[in-house]
Motif scaffolding. Structure first.
Motif, PDB file in Angstrom:
ATOM      1  N   LEU A 133       0.817  -1.220   0.000  1.00 54.22           N
ATOM      2  CA  LEU A 133       0.000   0.000   0.000  1.00 54.22           C
ATOM      3  C   LEU A 133       0.852   1.273   0.000  1.00 54.22           C
ATOM      4  O   LEU A 133       0.582   2.190  -0.791  1.00 54.22           O
ATOM      5  CB  LEU A 133      -0.975  -0.015   1.183  1.00 54.22           C
ATOM      6  N   PRO A 134       1.899   1.380   0.861  1.00 52.58           N
ATOM      7  CA  PRO A 134       2.739   2.590   0.794  1.00 52.58           C
ATOM      8  C   PRO A 134       3.410   2.760  -0.570  1.00 52.58           C
ATOM      9  O   PRO A 134       3.551   3.895  -1.057  1.00 52.58           O
ATOM     10  CB  PRO A 134       3.772   2.361   1.909  1.00 52.58           C
ATOM     11  N   LEU A 135       3.830   1.651  -1.208  1.00 53.85           N
ATOM     12  CA  LEU A 135       4.463   1.757  -2.521  1.00 53.85           C
ATOM     13  C   LEU A 135       3.479   2.198  -3.607  1.00 53.85           C
ATOM     14  O   LEU A 135       3.891   2.659  -4.675  1.00 53.85           O
ATOM     15  CB  LEU A 135       5.081   0.411  -2.911  1.00 53.85           C
ATOM     16  N   HIS A 136       2.196   2.055  -3.330  1.00 52.45           N
ATOM     17  CA  HIS A 136       1.183   2.437  -4.320  1.00 52.45           C
ATOM     18  C   HIS A 136       0.438   3.710  -3.916  1.00 52.45           C
ATOM     19  O   HIS A 136      -0.721   3.914  -4.288  1.00 52.45           O
ATOM     20  CB  HIS A 136       0.199   1.282  -4.542  1.00 52.45           C
ATOM     21  N   GLY A 137       1.102   4.562  -3.155  1.00 53.35           N
ATOM     22  CA  GLY A 137       0.594   5.907  -2.904  1.00 53.35           C
ATOM     23  C   GLY A 137      -0.333   6.081  -1.725  1.00 53.35           C
ATOM     24  O   GLY A 137      -0.916   7.147  -1.542  1.00 53.35           O
ATOM     25  N   TYR A 138      -0.495   5.062  -0.874  1.00 51.12           N
ATOM     26  CA  TYR A 138      -1.355   5.194   0.291  1.00 51.12           C
ATOM     27  C   TYR A 138      -0.541   5.704   1.483  1.00 51.12           C
ATOM     28  O   TYR A 138       0.543   5.192   1.771  1.00 51.12           O
ATOM     29  CB  TYR A 138      -1.981   3.844   0.664  1.00 51.12           C
ATOM     30  N   ASP A 139      -1.052   6.710   2.182  1.00 48.73           N
ATOM     31  CA  ASP A 139      -0.392   7.199   3.389  1.00 48.73           C
ATOM     32  C   ASP A 139      -0.448   6.116   4.471  1.00 48.73           C
ATOM     33  O   ASP A 139      -1.410   5.348   4.549  1.00 48.73           O
ATOM     34  CB  ASP A 139      -1.080   8.462   3.906  1.00 48.73           C
ATOM     35  N   PHE A 140       0.594   6.101   5.338  1.00 49.21           N
ATOM     36  CA  PHE A 140       0.628   5.097   6.405  1.00 49.21           C
ATOM     37  C   PHE A 140      -0.595   5.209   7.313  1.00 49.21           C
ATOM     38  O   PHE A 140      -1.062   4.213   7.867  1.00 49.21           O
ATOM     39  CB  PHE A 140       1.911   5.241   7.226  1.00 49.21           C
ATOM     40  N   GLU A 141      -1.114   6.437   7.499  1.00 47.95           N
ATOM     41  CA  GLU A 141      -2.279   6.617   8.364  1.00 47.95           C
ATOM     42  C   GLU A 141      -3.513   5.918   7.796  1.00 47.95           C
ATOM     43  O   GLU A 141      -4.434   5.571   8.529  1.00 47.95           O
ATOM     44  CB  GLU A 141      -2.580   8.112   8.557  1.00 47.95           C
ATOM     45  N   ARG A 142      -3.562   5.712   6.480  1.00 49.42           N
ATOM     46  CA  ARG A 142      -4.736   5.120   5.840  1.00 49.42           C
ATOM     47  C   ARG A 142      -4.574   3.630   5.547  1.00 49.42           C
ATOM     48  O   ARG A 142      -5.525   2.968   5.120  1.00 49.42           O
ATOM     49  CB  ARG A 142      -5.033   5.862   4.525  1.00 49.42           C
ATOM     50  N   THR A 143      -3.380   3.104   5.753  1.00 52.65           N
ATOM     51  CA  THR A 143      -3.151   1.707   5.377  1.00 52.65           C
ATOM     52  C   THR A 143      -3.965   0.692   6.185  1.00 52.65           C
ATOM     53  O   THR A 143      -4.363  -0.342   5.628  1.00 52.65           O
ATOM     54  CB  THR A 143      -1.652   1.340   5.454  1.00 52.65           C
ATOM     55  N   PRO A 144      -4.267   0.914   7.493  1.00 51.66           N
ATOM     56  CA  PRO A 144      -5.091  -0.088   8.183  1.00 51.66           C
ATOM     57  C   PRO A 144      -6.464  -0.278   7.538  1.00 51.66           C
ATOM     58  O   PRO A 144      -6.911  -1.404   7.343  1.00 51.66           O
ATOM     59  CB  PRO A 144      -5.206   0.475   9.608  1.00 51.66           C
ATOM     60  N   LEU A 145      -7.140   0.855   7.223  1.00 55.78           N
ATOM     61  CA  LEU A 145      -8.466   0.755   6.623  1.00 55.78           C
ATOM     62  C   LEU A 145      -8.405   0.051   5.272  1.00 55.78           C
ATOM     63  O   LEU A 145      -9.190  -0.870   4.998  1.00 55.78           O
ATOM     64  CB  LEU A 145      -9.071   2.155   6.460  1.00 55.78           C
ATOM     65  N   TRP A 146      -7.450   0.434   4.422  1.00 58.97           N
ATOM     66  CA  TRP A 146      -7.399  -0.154   3.085  1.00 58.97           C
ATOM     67  C   TRP A 146      -6.909  -1.596   3.115  1.00 58.97           C
ATOM     68  O   TRP A 146      -7.312  -2.412   2.288  1.00 58.97           O
ATOM     69  CB  TRP A 146      -6.542   0.709   2.155  1.00 58.97           C
ATOM     70  N   ALA A 147      -6.060  -1.917   4.089  1.00 60.33           N
ATOM     71  CA  ALA A 147      -5.671  -3.321   4.247  1.00 60.33           C
ATOM     72  C   ALA A 147      -6.885  -4.162   4.617  1.00 60.33           C
ATOM     73  O   ALA A 147      -7.065  -5.280   4.124  1.00 60.33           O
ATOM     74  CB  ALA A 147      -4.581  -3.452   5.302  1.00 60.33           C
ATOM     75  N   GLY A 148      -7.747  -3.608   5.502  1.00 64.01           N
ATOM     76  CA  GLY A 148      -8.972  -4.322   5.862  1.00 64.01           C
ATOM     77  C   GLY A 148      -9.872  -4.528   4.665  1.00 64.01           C
ATOM     78  O   GLY A 148     -10.449  -5.606   4.486  1.00 64.01           O
ATOM     79  N   ILE A 149     -10.005  -3.507   3.820  1.00 65.28           N
ATOM     80  CA  ILE A 149     -10.831  -3.619   2.620  1.00 65.28           C
ATOM     81  C   ILE A 149     -10.263  -4.664   1.666  1.00 65.28           C
ATOM     82  O   ILE A 149     -10.988  -5.495   1.108  1.00 65.28           O
ATOM     83  CB  ILE A 149     -10.963  -2.249   1.931  1.00 65.28           C
ATOM     84  N   PHE A 150      -8.940  -4.636   1.473  1.00 58.76           N
ATOM     85  CA  PHE A 150      -8.307  -5.606   0.566  1.00 58.76           C
ATOM     86  C   PHE A 150      -8.415  -7.032   1.108  1.00 58.76           C
ATOM     87  O   PHE A 150      -8.354  -7.996   0.326  1.00 58.76           O
ATOM     88  CB  PHE A 150      -6.828  -5.240   0.363  1.00 58.76           C
ATOM     89  N   MET A 151      -8.568  -7.178   2.438  1.00 53.62           N
ATOM     90  CA  MET A 151      -8.628  -8.516   3.032  1.00 53.62           C
ATOM     91  C   MET A 151     -10.032  -9.121   3.009  1.00 53.62           C
ATOM     92  O   MET A 151     -10.200 -10.306   3.302  1.00 53.62           O
ATOM     93  CB  MET A 151      -8.149  -8.443   4.490  1.00 53.62           C
TER      94      MET A 151
END
Length: 314
Positions: free
Chosen positions: A292-310
């Motif tokens: 996620l960080p390598l694809h432009g997501y801020d670290f603050e937003r990675t938990p939410l988007w990781a949950g969505i991707f999971m």
């Protein structure tokens, strides 16, 4: 069941935010133990205690054990949200109260299906148990989203969400639930309880330490303590099996495994959990720390988007 299973997945998706909140790098070599115990402590305690607590519920009242579980769960959730420490001390506080929370969760899990079995007639029992199981699966699903969302607000909010549900649930269960099944008084199988708890605990704890670095190796399978724990755990579980076939009122009737459907169903559930759990653990770390960080997501937003991707995994 919903809140007990939400708590299993809500923390794993929020781990990066939790460790940032207490000022600890979980991937540093000296801190990897904190990371693993934060994830596995809850699951280990649940796996070890759920059989014993289910048997105690049979003997002393399933509703009584269920109500006590709600109270323990609510108190532990409140303590987790009030962690006053930073660094290693803060991590130990969280791990300790996650263990306490797991005791309460085990009381809920061990007795909820039995309470439903007592309460519903035969023609409705499958439906009732099916709803209970879907609720548990929904908890794994919702925990990823709720954890990812709350972790972006405040890491303590991950634990706050359990507090009002735990308090309301405790009051509701004490006021509403009644014993409808016949209690079966009997002797506590001390030998079975002790050998199973100690054996399963030693085995699972040794596996936990086996995946930690040791002596220049990336894993700890050469660690004498790990090898000794694995051997001791297996030996105690063998003794448990022998004990359970020799006493009149065993904690668990091993003869159930002679039923091929029962044995195959449990084996399938174990293999499914291994596959899903292992993949979930790797994907959450990889998504939040690398992809996620390598694809432009801020670290603050990675938990939410990781949950969505999971979500497809659940």
């Amino acid at each position: 069941m919903l809140i007990a299973t939400i708590d299993g997945s809500i923390v794993i998706i929020s781990l990066p935010a939790i460790f940032r909140g207490i000022g600890l790098d979980p991937l540093a070599p000296g801190n990897i133990g904190y990371l693993l115990w934060m994830i596995l402590g809850y699951l280990l305690v649940s796996a070890v205690l759920v059989v014993s607590l289910g048997r105690l519920g049979d003997m002393f009242g399933r509703v009584r054990m269920y109500n006590m579980g709600f109270a323990v769960f609510a108190c532990a959730s409140l303590a987790l949200s009030l962690d006053p420490f930073k660094g290693g001390s803060g991590a130990l506080w969280l791990i300790g109260f996650r263990v306490v929370q797991a005791v309460g969760g085990s009381m809920l899990t061990a007795n909820s299906a039995a309470i439903l079995t007592d309460a519903f007639p035969t023609r409705q029992r499958g439906m009732a148990l099916g709803v209970n199981q879907i609720t548990a699966l929904a908890g794994q699903f919702l925990g990823l989203i709720v954890g990812g969302l709350l972790a972006t607000v405040d890491w303590r909010a991950v634990f706050w969400v359990s507090v009002p549900i735990g308090i309301v649930g405790t009051i509701w269960s004490y006021r509403s639930l009644r014993e409808t099944g016949s209690r079966r008084p009997g002797r506590i199988d001390w030998a079975g309880n002790l050998t199973f708890t100690a054996g399963a605990g030693a085995l699972l704890a040794s596996i936990t330490y086996g995946i930690q670095p040791y002596g220049g190796h990336s894993t700890g399978w050469t660690n004498p303590l790990v090898l000794g724990g694995l051997s001791t755990g297996v030996l105690l579980l063998v003794i448990f099996c022998v004990v359970e076939t020799r006493i009149p009122e065993p904690m668990f009737r091993l003869s159930l495994f002679r039923n091929r459907a029962f044995a195959a169903g449990n084996l399938a559930a174990l293999l499914t959990s291994i596959a899903r759990g292992g993949l979930q653990f790797m994907l959450i770390i990889w998504l939040q720390g690398i992809w996620l960080p390598l694809h432009g997501y801020d670290f603050e937003r990675t938990p939410l988007w990781a949950g969505i991707f999971m979500l497809p995994l659940t």
